[in-house]
Design a protein around this motif. Structure first.
Motif, PDB file in Angstrom:
ATOM      1  N   ARG A  26      -5.857  10.125  -5.482  1.00 34.06           N
ATOM      2  CA  ARG A  26      -6.148   9.373  -6.686  1.00 34.06           C
ATOM      3  C   ARG A  26      -7.164   8.314  -6.316  1.00 34.06           C
ATOM      4  N   TYR A  28      -9.266   4.841  -6.709  1.00 38.63           N
ATOM      5  CA  TYR A  28      -9.196   3.463  -7.206  1.00 38.63           C
ATOM      6  C   TYR A  28     -10.418   2.715  -6.725  1.00 38.63           C
ATOM      7  N   SER A  94      -9.497   6.426  -2.089  1.00 39.75           N
ATOM      8  CA  SER A  94      -8.643   7.527  -2.515  1.00 39.75           C
ATOM      9  C   SER A  94      -7.335   7.435  -1.743  1.00 39.75           C
ATOM     10  N   GLU A  97      -0.992  10.474  -4.269  1.00 34.82           N
ATOM     11  CA  GLU A  97      -0.312  10.160  -5.527  1.00 34.82           C
ATOM     12  C   GLU A  97       0.896   9.249  -5.294  1.00 34.82           C
ATOM     13  N   GLU A 100       0.148   5.414  -5.514  1.00 34.84           N
ATOM     14  CA  GLU A 100      -0.521   4.868  -6.699  1.00 34.84           C
ATOM     15  C   GLU A 100       0.058   3.521  -7.126  1.00 34.84           C
ATOM     16  N   GLU A 104      -1.954  -0.139  -7.055  1.00 32.25           N
ATOM     17  CA  GLU A 104      -2.143  -0.841  -8.327  1.00 32.25           C
ATOM     18  C   GLU A 104      -1.528  -2.241  -8.264  1.00 32.25           C
ATOM     19  N   LYS A 110      -7.797   1.916 -11.337  1.00 28.43           N
ATOM     20  CA  LYS A 110      -8.030   3.359 -11.347  1.00 28.43           C
ATOM     21  C   LYS A 110      -9.429   3.645 -11.866  1.00 28.43           C
TER      22      LYS A 110
END
Length: 111
Positions: A26, A28, A94, A97, A100, A104, A110
């Motif tokens: 994911r 960011y 990156s 998952e 995440e 955050e 994101k």
């Protein structure tokens, strides 16, 4: 002929199933500041120094890193001279998952 087709089919299946979605991770970003980033680097540090400091910071926060890159798409004001002003760069990170929520919570956004 059927054996050759079978072997190629098995190889293709193995290749496609080994390329999991988590490898992409994911993505960011963090808008780099002149001197107020929590890992202690800023506008006078090289991208290599910033990358190493960021890796240490994320490791200390139990976040696995898949990749770190830079772009010049920061929206922070680069014309001011305060510590919280921008350098013009964003750090693109990156993570898997599973990390995440942790990234955050550190303030990364994101993509």
């Amino acid at each position: 002929m059927n054996r050759v087709f079978l072997v190629f089919s098995i190889i293709a299946i193995l290749i496609f199933t080994s390329c999991g979605k988590d490898e992409d991770g994911r993505q960011y970003y963090w808008e780099q500041t002149k001197c107020s980033d929590p890992w202690g680097t800023g506008e006078n540090d090289s991208n290599l120094d910033t990358t190493n400091a960021l890796k240490d910071f994320l490791k200390d926060n139990s976040i696995n890193i898949l990749s770190i890159n830079f772009d010049n798409n920061s929206t922070l004001d680069v014309r001011c001279e305060s510590c919280g002003c921008g350098t013009g760069q964003r750090m693109l990170i990156s993570v898997p998952e599973l990390d995440e929520e942790k990234i955050e919570n550190l303030g990364f956004l994101k993509v």
